[in-house]
Design an enzyme around this catalytic site. Structure first.
Site, PDB file in Angstrom:
ATOM      1  N   GLU B  54       1.270  -1.459   0.100  1.00 18.27           N
ATOM      2  CA  GLU B  54       0.480  -0.536   0.265  1.00 18.27           C
ATOM      3  C   GLU B  54       0.516   1.229  -0.092  1.00 18.27           C
ATOM      4  OE1 GLU B  54      -0.698  -2.398   1.444  1.00 18.27           O
ATOM      5  OE2 GLU B  54      -2.549  -3.468   2.074  1.00 18.27           O
ATOM      6  N   PHE B 116     -11.728  -6.880  14.453  1.00 19.24           N
ATOM      7  CA  PHE B 116     -10.730  -7.411  13.172  1.00 19.24           C
ATOM      8  C   PHE B 116     -10.030  -6.759  11.854  1.00 19.24           C
ATOM      9  CE2 PHE B 116      -9.292  -9.738   9.053  1.00 19.24           C
ATOM     10  CZ  PHE B 116      -7.943 -10.215   9.979  1.00 19.24           C
ATOM     11  N   GLN B 117      -8.940  -6.128  11.963  1.00 24.91           N
ATOM     12  CA  GLN B 117      -8.771  -5.180  11.203  1.00 24.91           C
ATOM     13  C   GLN B 117      -9.421  -3.369  11.258  1.00 24.91           C
ATOM     14  OE1 GLN B 117      -8.612  -6.774   7.273  1.00 24.91           O
ATOM     15  NE2 GLN B 117      -6.319  -7.507   7.635  1.00 24.91           N
ATOM     16  N   LYS B 166     -17.140  -0.174   6.305  1.00 22.59           N
ATOM     17  CA  LYS B 166     -18.025  -1.464   5.208  1.00 22.59           C
ATOM     18  C   LYS B 166     -19.582  -1.575   4.961  1.00 22.59           C
ATOM     19  CE  LYS B 166     -17.490  -6.087   3.765  1.00 22.59           C
ATOM     20  NZ  LYS B 166     -16.426  -7.516   3.959  1.00 22.59           N
ATOM     21  N   MET B 481      24.906   8.999   1.904  1.00 24.30           N
ATOM     22  CA  MET B 481      24.516   9.900   2.720  1.00 24.30           C
ATOM     23  C   MET B 481      24.616   9.448   4.101  1.00 24.30           C
ATOM     24  SD  MET B 481      24.148  13.123   2.005  1.00 24.30           S
ATOM     25  CE  MET B 481      23.079  13.750   0.760  1.00 24.30           C
TER      26      MET B 481
HETATM   27  C1  TPP Z   1      12.791   5.427   4.656  1.00 27.13           C
HETATM   28  C2  TPP Z   1      13.973   6.231   5.445  1.00 27.13           C
HETATM   29  N1  TPP Z   1      15.036   5.386   6.160  1.00 27.13           N
HETATM   30  C3  TPP Z   1      16.074   5.625   6.421  1.00 27.13           C
HETATM   31  C4  TPP Z   1      16.356   7.743   5.903  1.00 27.13           C
HETATM   32  C5  TPP Z   1      17.571   8.257   6.150  1.00 27.13           C
HETATM   33  N2  TPP Z   1      18.958   7.741   4.827  1.00 27.13           N
HETATM   34  C6  TPP Z   1      18.785   9.415   4.116  1.00 27.13           C
HETATM   35  S1  TPP Z   1      19.768   8.705   2.937  1.00 27.13           S
HETATM   36  C7  TPP Z   1      19.687   7.233   3.150  1.00 27.13           C
HETATM   37  C8  TPP Z   1      20.834   6.102   2.572  1.00 27.13           C
HETATM   38  C9  TPP Z   1      20.654   6.631   1.153  1.00 27.13           C
HETATM   39  O1  TPP Z   1      21.418   5.506   0.436  1.00 27.13           O
HETATM   40  P1  TPP Z   1      21.252   5.022  -0.615  1.00 27.13           P
HETATM   41  O2  TPP Z   1      19.785   4.713  -0.731  1.00 27.13           O
HETATM   42  O3  TPP Z   1      21.735   3.704  -0.928  1.00 27.13           O
HETATM   43  O4  TPP Z   1      21.751   6.214  -1.859  1.00 27.13           O
HETATM   44  P2  TPP Z   1      22.956   7.031  -1.113  1.00 27.13           P
HETATM   45  O5  TPP Z   1      22.686   7.876  -0.769  1.00 27.13           O
HETATM   46  O6  TPP Z   1      24.275   5.628  -1.133  1.00 27.13           O
HETATM   47  O7  TPP Z   1      23.029   7.337  -3.021  1.00 27.13           O
HETATM   48  C10 TPP Z   1      19.587   6.910   5.073  1.00 27.13           C
HETATM   49  C11 TPP Z   1      19.142   6.080   5.684  1.00 27.13           C
HETATM   50  C12 TPP Z   1      15.738   8.135   5.095  1.00 27.13           C
HETATM   51  N3  TPP Z   1      15.963   8.917   4.727  1.00 27.13           N
HETATM   52  N4  TPP Z   1      13.911   7.332   5.181  1.00 27.13           N
END
Ligand code: TPP
Lengths: 163, 572
Positions: B54, B116-117, B166, B481
């Site tokens: 979803e 439920f749900q 529902k 990042m």
């Molecule tokens: C759902 C979610 N969880 C955690 C984060 C924190 N976060 C920001 S960038 C990142 C790393 C992303 O890694 P990747 O997709 O490999 O991209 P890269 O930075 O290596 O280009 C994380 C964990 C986030 N933005 N969103």
């Protein structure tokens, strides 16, 4: 600074939680909150006492206005207004304290609305500071229970909050 | 139709969607929405796109809105269907994207009994929707859905949720879709205050170091054309936020690129040093202006145009607030400017431009392409291969910033990403939504090996609906990042930021019936891209680029720092 915000809001389930949720989500504080339907039963009127810098109060009114259910918002404290709060205090009123309680109630223009052999319930209306000083004036040990409604307020004269 | 023909709630839902000219609904069925699905089955005007989670339904609906000016619709069941949708709803809310979410709920007489749900959908979603409704009477269903669409698209747009128990979907009443809506408590402003607009013009004409800073509001309100006209008439420099890219052509000399935490040197410097700032549909957030106190150290006059009064003077005090619909206000400003005989201070302006050119001369986005593939290089090549004309979605991380910096967006609604919430996992479902809204479009999803795994199951949806998305996976084997912050601010302690046990993405793509490619050498980057966009034009291609693990995003304004206190690649 303390502000009294008055809100006209659709009288619908969930409307109160939208307002309360806004305050908690954005870290605004609520000192008191009262709400009840108005003479037009499709609307409720809410009074919130809050405090904050001018910037914070400006944000609060803007954010409240943004809620879809909110019809009108005014900061009552920006102009002449009257405010009242109602308090019920149950006190121990036995022996020598009984006369003293009656006297205190009279001084503050309270009314004794329930009497038993050992207790009184005193009803007191006024602004919040008056209710505070009544409580302070009483012997702590004699206060059994208090309940306050929170502030209601209304603008003076021609200031009218209505749709 | 006979006047008193009775329809079930489920029929009414479908009729409302048809009335709203909804062509696609992104959803996932479950117990409480079965009557609605039954009615979907019986007609073919509204097509249903079955996702695999979803969250992806909501992201796809969100991108459907972002990449067109129609409204994306998502349909989910009660309980877990709704909780799975919450990330998507919050993502759209943070970026003010119009959207309607229809959720099933347990029957009215079960509500509150831990059925439920059952979950308190209205309560759970309240802080992340523009508004939501629980329909308690089938006679209010049509007018509620009408209101939902109206609220979603007007004023400051946003997601609106309609929760339908529902039993309501199986009860009957007459169907009458209202033509108009009035909500007495909701009257968004359209026209800006004329006096304020005149004041703004005066300030702009007196400016010696002007700057125009625009955000997502320009895109969402379809104001890019008017903005472009205005900026060209004024001849002022401009910068766009991450959400505002494409609001003004990035290839135009007047455009200084993106500003903010990873903005260009010239954009951030000009933003900091200007004497008159015109902010349009932007909100001065922390990723954009850095530390507001530092930003306030330079005295400048600020004009702020926004539909939402609460965005004005929230983080930065504004001198000339103008509340209104951006294209309306810009139209008025342009008209005034056309009539005006006032001469701008061209000497001051040309001195300002030479200062800007000096900043631009730093070439702050420069990088070196050696033997390992640089992520910037891949985005640059993607830009070339697609003639700068693709719809580009991204996930969240370094790759998102590289995409924003190196893909020059000349048109609005081409750059689709999660700015406000920064939600990893949006990239692939966003690409799906874009493709449904723009069936002929070239769609690329720039992602990272971590982000893509957050909604990887949608490769299956892409197969079912034959969506020829090109996935550009900038695979650095790190939460890049996060690793960058750990390198810069946490003493190189790479806590949990190495992405171990990666799948073989080529095989993974193939197992879903797609094309997979792994690209390991710089000289293969461009040929591989060309192949993907020509030979495999009609296929989904998963391109796994093995990139330099040490690449960092620069310039960078560290959290809490001032906008002009950038760390540049050359400083290291
Ligand atoms: C759902 C979610 N969880 C955690 C984060 C924190 N976060 C920001 S960038 C990142 C790393 C992303 O890694 P990747 O997709 O490999 O991209 P890269 O930075 O290596 O280009 C994380 C964990 C986030 N933005 N969103």
């Amino acid at each position: 600074m303390r502000h009294i915000i008055s809100i006209l809001i659709e009288n619908e389930s969930g409307a109160l939680s939208r307002v309360a949720g806004l305050f908690s989500a954005r870290g605004y504080n609520i000192e008191t909150l009262t709400v009840a339907p108005t003479e037009d039963t499709s609307l409720s009127r809410m009074t919130i006492v809050t405090s904050g810098s001018d910037d914070v109060i400006e944000q609060i009114t803007k954010q409240l206005n943004k809620l879809v259910d909110v019809v009108k918002v005014v900061d009552l404290s920006e102009a002449p207004h009257v405010e009242r709060e109602l308090m019920l205090v149950k006190v121990r009123a036995a022996g020598k304290d009984r006369e003293e309680m009656k006297r205190m109630s009279d001084i503050f223009r309270g009314r004794i609305i329930d009497v038993t052999e050992t207790t009184y319930v005193i009803e007191l209306t006024g602004n919040s500071a008056k209710l505070d000083s009544f409580i302070e004036g009483l012997d702590k040990d004699l206060i059994l229970e208090t309940v306050r409604t929170g502030v209601s307020g209304i603008g003076r004269g021609d200031r009218i909050l209505k749709i | 139709m006979a006047v008193n023909m009775l329809l079930t709630g489920a029929e009414i839902v479908i009729r409302c969607l048809q009335e709203e000219k909804v062509e696609h609904v992104f959803g996932y069925p479950g117990g409480s929405v079965l009557y609605i699905y039954d009615e979907l089955f019986k007609q073919d005007k509204v097509k249903h796109v079955l996702v695999r989670h979803e969250q992806a339904a909501v992201h796809a609906a969100d991108a459907y809105s972002r990449s067109s000016d129609r409204i994306g619709v998502a349909l989910v069941t009660s309980g877990p269907g709704v909780t799975n949708a919450v990330t998507g709803i919050a993502t759209a809310y943070m970026d003010s994207v119009p959207m309607v979410i229809i959720s099933g709920q347990v029957p009215t007489h079960y509500i509150g009994q831990d059925a439920f749900q059952e979950c308190d959908t209205v309560g759970i979603t309240r802080p992340c929707v523009k508004h939501n409704f629980l329909v308690k009477d089938v006679r209010e269903l049509a007018s509620t859905i009408k209101k939902a669409f109206y609220l979603a698209r007007t004023g400051r747009p946003g997601p609106v949720l309609v929760d339908i128990p529902k039993n309501i979907t199986n009860e009957k009443c007459e169907f009458d879709y209202p033509e108009t809506v009035t909500i007495r408590s909701y009257n968004p402003v359209v026209k800006g205050h004329s006096g304020q607009i005149k004041k703004a013009l005066k300030l702009l004409q007196e400016a010696k170091r002007p700057m125009i800073y625009t955000g997502g509001g320009v895109i969402l309100s379809n104001a890019a054309d008017k903005l472009t006209t205005l900026i060209r008439m004024l001849g002022f420099p401009t910068t766009q936020t991450l959400m505002g890219l494409g609001g003004f052509p990035a290839t135009d000399r007047q455009c200084l690129g993106m500003l903010g935490m990873h903005g260009t040197y010239e954009a951030n410097m000009a933003m900091q040093q200007c004497d008159v700032l015109l902010a349009i549909g932007a909100r001065f957030d922390d990723r954009v202006i850095g530390n507001p106190d530092h930003f306030g150290e330079v005295k400048r006059k600020i004009i702020h145009i926004d539909i939402d009064p609460s965005s004005i003077s929230k983080r930065v005090k504004v001198d000339v607030p103008i509340v209104g619909h951006v294209p309306e206000v810009l139209g008025e400003l342009i008209a005034l400017l056309e009539e005006s005989t006032v001469k701008v201070d061209s000497k001051a302006l040309s001195a300002w431009w030479s200062q800007i050119e000096e900043w631009r001369g730093k070439d702050c986005l420069r990088f070196k392409q050696d033997e390992l593939i640089m992520p910037q290089f891949v985005v640059q090549k993607l830009y070339e291969v697609t003639d700068g004309d693709a719809f580009v979605t991204s996930d969240v991380g370094q790759h998102q910033m590289f995409a924003a910096q190196f893909y020059k967006f000349d048109k609005p609604r081409r750059w689709i990403n999660s700015g406000g919430l920064g939600t990893m996992g949006v990239g692939l479902p966003y690409a799906m939504g874009v493709r449904f809204a723009n069936p002929e479009a070239t769609v690329a999803c720039i992602t990272g090996e971590a982000s893509i795994q957050m909604c990887i199951q949608e490769l299956s949806t892409c197969k079912q609906f034959r969506l020829p998305i090109k996935i550009i996976n900038l695979n650095n084997r790190y939460l890049g990042m996060v690793r960058q912050w750990q390198e810069m601010f946490h003493g190189n302690r790479y806590a949990e930021s190495y992405v171990d046990a990666l799948p073989d993405f080529v095989k993974l793509a193939e197992s879903y019936g797609h094309v997979g490619m792994r690209i390991e050498r710089p000289e293969d980057v461009e040929p591989a891209l060309r192949k993907a966009f020509t030979t495999y034009k009609d296929d989904l291609v998963f391109m796994d680029f093995i990139t330099d693990q040490t690449a960092n995003v620069f310039p960078m304004v560290a959290a809490g720092k001032g906008l002009s206190e950038m760390i540049l690649a050359e400083d290291l």
